[in-house]
Design a protein around this motif. Structure first.
Motif, PDB file in Angstrom:
ATOM      1  N   ALA A 277      -2.220  12.218  -1.436  1.00 15.96           N
ATOM      2  CA  ALA A 277      -0.794  12.562  -1.315  1.00 15.96           C
ATOM      3  C   ALA A 277      -0.357  13.568  -2.370  1.00 15.96           C
ATOM      4  N   ILE A 278      -1.087  13.687  -3.463  1.00 18.47           N
ATOM      5  CA  ILE A 278      -0.636  14.536  -4.575  1.00 18.47           C
ATOM      6  C   ILE A 278      -0.672  16.037  -4.259  1.00 18.47           C
TER       7      ILE A 278
ATOM      8  N   GLY B 237       5.140   8.689   2.896  1.00 16.32           N
ATOM      9  CA  GLY B 237       5.298   7.307   3.321  1.00 16.32           C
ATOM     10  C   GLY B 237       4.884   7.112   4.762  1.00 16.32           C
ATOM     11  N   LEU B 238       5.270   8.040   5.625  1.00 17.49           N
ATOM     12  CA  LEU B 238       4.878   7.959   7.032  1.00 17.49           C
ATOM     13  C   LEU B 238       3.362   8.084   7.184  1.00 17.49           C
TER      14      LEU B 238
ATOM     15  N   VAL C 162       0.837  -1.205   0.000  1.00 18.69           N
ATOM     16  CA  VAL C 162       0.000   0.000   0.000  1.00 18.69           C
ATOM     17  C   VAL C 162       0.875   1.259   0.000  1.00 18.69           C
ATOM     18  N   THR C 163       1.939   1.262   0.803  1.00 20.24           N
ATOM     19  CA  THR C 163       2.777   2.463   0.889  1.00 20.24           C
ATOM     20  C   THR C 163       3.534   2.712  -0.415  1.00 20.24           C
TER      21      THR C 163
ATOM     22  N   THR D 167      14.244   3.395   9.689  1.00 22.43           N
ATOM     23  CA  THR D 167      15.363   3.151   8.763  1.00 22.43           C
ATOM     24  C   THR D 167      15.320   4.111   7.582  1.00 22.43           C
ATOM     25  N   LEU D 168      14.121   4.326   7.038  1.00 14.62           N
ATOM     26  CA  LEU D 168      13.986   5.269   5.915  1.00 14.62           C
ATOM     27  C   LEU D 168      14.368   6.677   6.335  1.00 14.62           C
TER      28      LEU D 168
END
Length: 299
Positions: free
Chosen positions: A173-174, A227-228, A98-99, A280-281
């Motif tokens: 998100a856009i 992403g978060l 999904v992400t 990590t990202l």
């Protein structure tokens, strides 16, 4: 005979380096309030993380007996084993799909849209209208349109699929991504674009060979932020999925609590495992993230 006045600039008085050092490190010049606030904020951030980690290393029976902030006398990874054996990998892969499926296309489309708006928006009424629609998207909260989204997903027969979560997440998100990237591309000197055009580069070549490398900090920033947001999303998976096979990690945390009791160490072990990919990202893209946050709105 008139007296000539000496109008020469007086020589600068050199200060004693020892005096300057004493003034610089004088106790009265220390920012006690700022330092105290910094340590207080550090404690507010670190103590909950420390509690989550040490609690995930305790057994359920030891959780209520020991000091909540004391290091476990017999730390164990039994909670992590319990979490991994209860379909955690499947929920983890669903969240990854999904992400990646939402953020990747959203950032790509937003980057090309931002480039088109900045490079051709001044003389194009259509692009100005598109930019206005993106800005209007920032004012629409998810909760206000969740019912129309649910009806659309039902109508196109995508309910209880990962695609039902991906499409609305991509759409939300856009707008913000376009705004951030457009501000960053606007700060790129126009002379660079003109030089590329004089060398015979097309708009497509200028987009990928000039704009893309220069906007890398902003791309990393919006990628981590979006992403978060998608990784921690709860409302869309709750409304648009039903079967356990389509659940994501935020919903899967409910699997570790029963009707009359909650295995808190196991839940916190799942929280730790859920946080690791985003942490990590962030560590990998930390420099680019800070650069994008500080330089994206330079003007």
């Amino acid at each position: 005979m008139p007296t000539m006045l000496d109008r020469r600039t007086p020589a600068p008085v050199r200060k004693d380096p020892q005096v300057k050092a004493r003034r610089r490190f004088h106790p009265l010049h220390w920012n006690f309030a700022g330092g105290l606030a910094g340590w207080l904020w550090l404690a507010i951030v670190v103590i909950p993380i420390y509690w989550i980690v040490i609690t995930s290393l305790k057994l359920q029976d030891d959780y209520y007996d020991a000091n909540p902030l004391a290091w476990p006398s017999d730390p164990t990874l039994e909670n992590y084993r319990f979490v991994l054996e209860n379909d955690f990998v499947r929920y983890f892969m669903n969240s990854v799909i999904v992400t990646v499926g939402s953020v990747g296309p959203a950032v790509l489309v937003s980057f090309m849209a931002a480039y088109a708006i900045i490079r051709g928006g001044a003389g194009s009424r259509f692009l100005r209208t598109v930019n206005g629609l993106f800005l209007m998207g920032l004012a629409i909260p998810l909760q206000a349109v969740i019912i129309p989204i649910y009806l659309i997903i039902i109508r196109i027969q995508m309910y209880d699929t990962l695609g039902a979560i991906i499409m609305p997440s991509l759409a939300f998100a856009i707008p913000l991504s376009v705004l951030v990237l457009a501000n960053f591309i606007r700060d790129v000197p126009k002379e660079l674009f003109e030089s590329m055009r004089m060398d015979g580069a097309t708009e497509w070549g200028t987009l990928w060979r000039l704009a893309f490398p220069l906007t890398r900090p902003a791309l990393v920033t919006v990628t981590i932020y979006q992403g978060l947001t998608v990784w921690n999303g709860f409302v869309l998976p709750l409304i648009l999925t039903q079967s356990p096979e389509q659940r994501t990690l935020p919903l899967a945390l409910w699997e570790f609590q029963g009707q009359f009791s909650v295995n808190i160490p196991a839940v916190l072990a799942a929280v730790v495992l859920t946080t690791l990919p985003i942490l990590t990202l962030y560590v990998i893209g930390r420099r680019q993230l800070l650069s994008g946050l500080t330089a994206g709105f330079g003007k």
